[in-house]
Design an enzyme around this catalytic site. Structure first.
Site, short mmCIF file in Angstrom:
data_model
loop_
_atom_site.label_atom_id
_atom_site.label_comp_id
_atom_site.label_asym_id
_atom_site.label_seq_id
_atom_site.Cartn_x
_atom_site.Cartn_y
_atom_site.Cartn_z
N LYS A 191 2.43 36.88 74.32
CA LYS A 191 2.12 35.47 74.07
C LYS A 191 1.11 35.39 72.95
CE LYS A 191 -0.28 31.46 75.87
NZ LYS A 191 -0.30 30.45 76.93
N LYS A 193 -1.52 33.12 70.95
CA LYS A 193 -2.26 31.86 70.85
C LYS A 193 -2.25 31.43 69.39
CE LYS A 193 -4.53 29.81 73.43
NZ LYS A 193 -4.09 28.65 74.23
N ASP A 221 1.73 29.51 71.47
CA ASP A 221 1.06 28.35 72.04
C ASP A 221 0.03 27.81 71.05
OD1 ASP A 221 -0.35 26.47 73.47
OD2 ASP A 221 -1.39 27.94 74.73
N PRO A 222 0.40 26.83 70.21
CA PRO A 222 -0.55 26.28 69.24
C PRO A 222 -1.46 25.20 69.83
CG PRO A 222 1.59 25.30 68.91
CD PRO A 222 1.74 26.27 70.06
N ASN A 223 -1.45 25.04 71.12
CA ASN A 223 -2.33 24.06 71.77
C ASN A 223 -2.28 22.69 71.09
OD1 ASN A 223 -4.56 26.59 72.79
ND2 ASN A 223 -3.77 25.03 74.17
N HIS A 320 -0.65 29.58 83.60
CA HIS A 320 -1.66 29.48 82.55
C HIS A 320 -2.92 30.25 82.95
CE1 HIS A 320 -5.41 27.26 81.43
NE2 HIS A 320 -4.89 27.35 80.23
N SER A 321 -3.70 30.63 81.97
CA SER A 321 -4.97 31.28 82.25
C SER A 321 -6.06 30.76 81.31
CB SER A 321 -4.82 32.80 82.05
OG SER A 321 -6.03 33.41 81.63
N ASN A 322 -7.25 30.56 81.86
CA ASN A 322 -8.47 30.45 81.06
C ASN A 322 -9.21 31.78 81.21
OD1 ASN A 322 -8.61 27.07 81.90
ND2 ASN A 322 -8.76 27.76 79.79
N ARG A 404 -18.49 24.81 77.93
CA ARG A 404 -17.66 25.45 76.90
C ARG A 404 -17.59 24.54 75.67
NH1 ARG A 404 -11.49 27.91 77.44
NH2 ARG A 404 -11.17 28.13 75.20
#
Lengths: 424, 424
Positions: A191, A193, A221-223, A320-322, A404
């Site tokens: 994956k 980012k 995943d371009p957010n 999903h993960s943070n 954050r």
């Protein structure tokens, strides 16, 4: 069996070192915040979980912690009622804009999840059962994770420890990072980012990954950092190349526009991050894969409800993960192992964590061939290392970060930075 | 805790006396069939549940019973996999057309539910917890049921015991029946099984009930025995008079047409009786209330998944009943008590059961002010009366009925009867 009533809750904020990982908001700060929640019961059994560690979350958790005292750890409905009451009308807050817009429901779900997971751990310890068994039984004893690749700087601006991964700012750097991560952990899926560099560069990075790892599923995943037009262009360029395209553009209507013109499945952990957002998404056909996350969907049972919704509406389910520690990894592994239609490899930030930093005895769970084996002990099957927790709490106290702020950290280097989306 | 593996399963078909209750298919036969499922574990703990008792269901249960031996009672995912495999490609069967069209998924769900409920009972007995607590905790300790009113004959054709309720073939008869049922059980809501007489007569019966019981919610359920046109007419005549209008007409598209022209909420346990049917119903806005039933939706967890779907799509949730014994009533009470958005009074056929016939020690659960209190013991909190089971099994052996056939029984009296829907 006697009751297992909560008599007190301990919440310990911790900070872990975090490399300068780039994303559409900016860049990860040198430390990421988490919290360790310990639910003490009248039977002496203690259930544990890991949650966000920003100030707003901590304030919510503390209010909820007072409210849940006296609740039985099996009485999740009462726990939910009390947490919702404790959160009350307090302003909605999100630990990061990267998981979508904040809402009151999501705020309650986030606070509840921290306690629900700890209660499941306590239930398991009390009954001698693994959490995965309380959740319906393991459909798999090994849970696959994906290699979570990031564009990154070699080091943070300022006087911070340097991570071992080096710089990755172009396709070559990403492929090198992927090789190293795959060699070390054995991940079978990749994956990337994205949303960091002009889309053409990221398309090249995806193609380089596809060439370097033939047959291995790749996601990007371009957010939500691309306009609908840009998303159309990227999707056309990557037809047939992606397992799924994650959050190319902001909002359900925008995602639906992108979906209408591509055969690539669109996935999200930004435009559908709560049950309230599902009906519009279903109506518009905006996404074909939802990334679950028990931390913000409302815990394990909510994740199972989400899984049932996905089955019913023929949607795929991923995770999903943070940035997280091993306690969250254990929780993710249990719920994934109990969820038949969670068939995609899960996201995890574990490789970005310093190998010497964790809160678990033994230093956390390990990956073999890209998978984590469900711990075999009762409950979550993991144990807090008190010294390690104390060290990371000390680091929390001295790190100076309380929420954050990827935008602000990027501004240290690029003062004109705004983090505004979509940028491309 | 050691494993709790299933070592054997006993399935005992039973028959209970049933009054001549009229519906759109025809009339209840003198006996209704159920089965008692006992799941024996290696720890000596036995979990129990109640299921349908027709030949087709019994054959399925027996095949599944062999397949589930060796499964841990907590491992519901494995149980589900094995039951699905055992059911295989066998022809879809439904214990009655009154719960919608048969499908393979529903057949698997029905077979699975019988075992899942028994496994929950065993889990509760093993952990000293009530099933309601294993399901997330009681949001209510008392579960409201509704008075289930039927048009009926005074007695069956032939030489059968006469029930104490007498004839009810017009509004007066229905009001008299309602008075007696409300006096005896304290029900706060009324449900009329319609689709029996011309709609104008049933409209009068509803209005008579509304007049006799001011302020009490009333529902009518003609079991899809009205055309769309007739449904429009009845809905217009009953605007403002009904809590909900249940299955006026067959099929999701027909229901959607009816829904479009009335402010009455439409409810169903015929056109949406499986997860596969939800998307079309949501898309067309066909129903606003779904009647759950753990017996055919696939057990307790499936019912909770359905509840989450209903919350997500802003649908109401109620509960359906077929003729049943006290063991099913206990199961219905546990799942309802653990389901926050199951806010309607549940259907139950309990008043139509002979007071001297049940399979539970003590003769079954009792109603106070229309509600059943969640049993306090571990598991389902009820115990089989072996002598009572033996008596009802003996009755099964001699009653001559092996599948429910309301059409055929009506043909004894009206040879030209077909049971074809919609009739009006």
């Amino acid at each position: 069996m006697t009751d297992l009533k909560i008599v007190s809750v301990a919440i310990t904020p911790v900070a872990l070192k975090d490399p300068p990982l780039l994303n559409s908001s900016g860049v990860h700060e040198p430390f990421a915040l988490r919290s360790i929640v310990e639910v003490h019961t009248d039977a002496g059994i203690v259930g544990i979980s890991e949650a966000y560690g920003d100030d707003a979350t901590l304030a919510l958790l503390h209010r909820a912690a007072t409210a849940v005292v006296g609740t039985d750890v099996f009485d999740l409905n009462e726990l939910s009622r009390r947490v919702a009451e404790a959160v009350g009308g307090s302003e909605a807050s999100s630990p990061t804009e990267l998981i979508g817009a904040a809402s009151h429901d999501k705020t309650v779900a986030q606070a509840f999840a921290a306690f629900e997971v700890a209660c499941f751990d306590a239930q398991g310890k009390a009954t001698g059962r693994r959490v995965v068994d309380l959740l319906g039984g393991a459909v798999r004893e090994r849970v696959d994770y994906s290699a979570y690749l990031f564009y990154k700087w070699a080091e943070h601006p300022g006087d911070y420890d340097v991570d071992p991964w080096g710089e990755a700012l172009d396709p070559d750097g990403i492929v090198k990072q992927a090789r190293r991560m795959v060699e070390r952990y054995g991940f079978g899926s990749l994956k990337l980012k994205g949303g960091v560099f002009p889309p053409e560069e990221e398309i090249e990075a995806v193609k380089a990954l596809r060439q370097a790892f033939p047959g291995r599923p790749v996601r990007i995943d371009p957010n939500a950092n691309w306009t609908v037009e840009t998303s159309h262009r990227v999707a056309a360029a990557l037809e047939g190349e992606l397992e799924y395209l994650e959050d190319p553009t902001p909002g359900i209507p925008g995602m639906a526009e992108v979906a209408a013109k591509t055969s690539l499945p669109l996935a999200t952990n930004m435009c559908v991050t709560s049950f309230a957002e599902i009906p519009e998404s279903v109506r518009l056909g905006a996404v074909r894969v939802i990334l679950s996350d028990h931390h913000f969907w409302g815990g394990f049972r909510a994740t199972q409800n989400l899984a049932a919704l996905c089955r019913t509406f023929d949607l795929g389910l991923s995770m999903h993960s943070n940035t997280h520690l091993g306690l969250s990894l254990a929780a993710m592994t249990h719920i994934a192992a109990a969820t038949p239609n969670l068939t995609y490899a899960l996201d995890t930030h574990t490789p970005w964590k310093s190998e010497t930093e964790d809160v678990l005895v033994g230093g956390g769970l390990t990956f073999t061939d890209g998978a984590v084996t469900v711990p075999s002990g009762p409950g979550l099957g993991v144990e807090l290392d008190r010294d390690a927790v104390a060290r990371l709490h000390e680091q929390y106290l001295t790190c100076g970060i309380r929420r954050r702020d990827d935008v602000g950290w990027m501004q240290r280097v690029r003062p004109e930075w705004t983090g505004k989306r979509p940028r491309f």
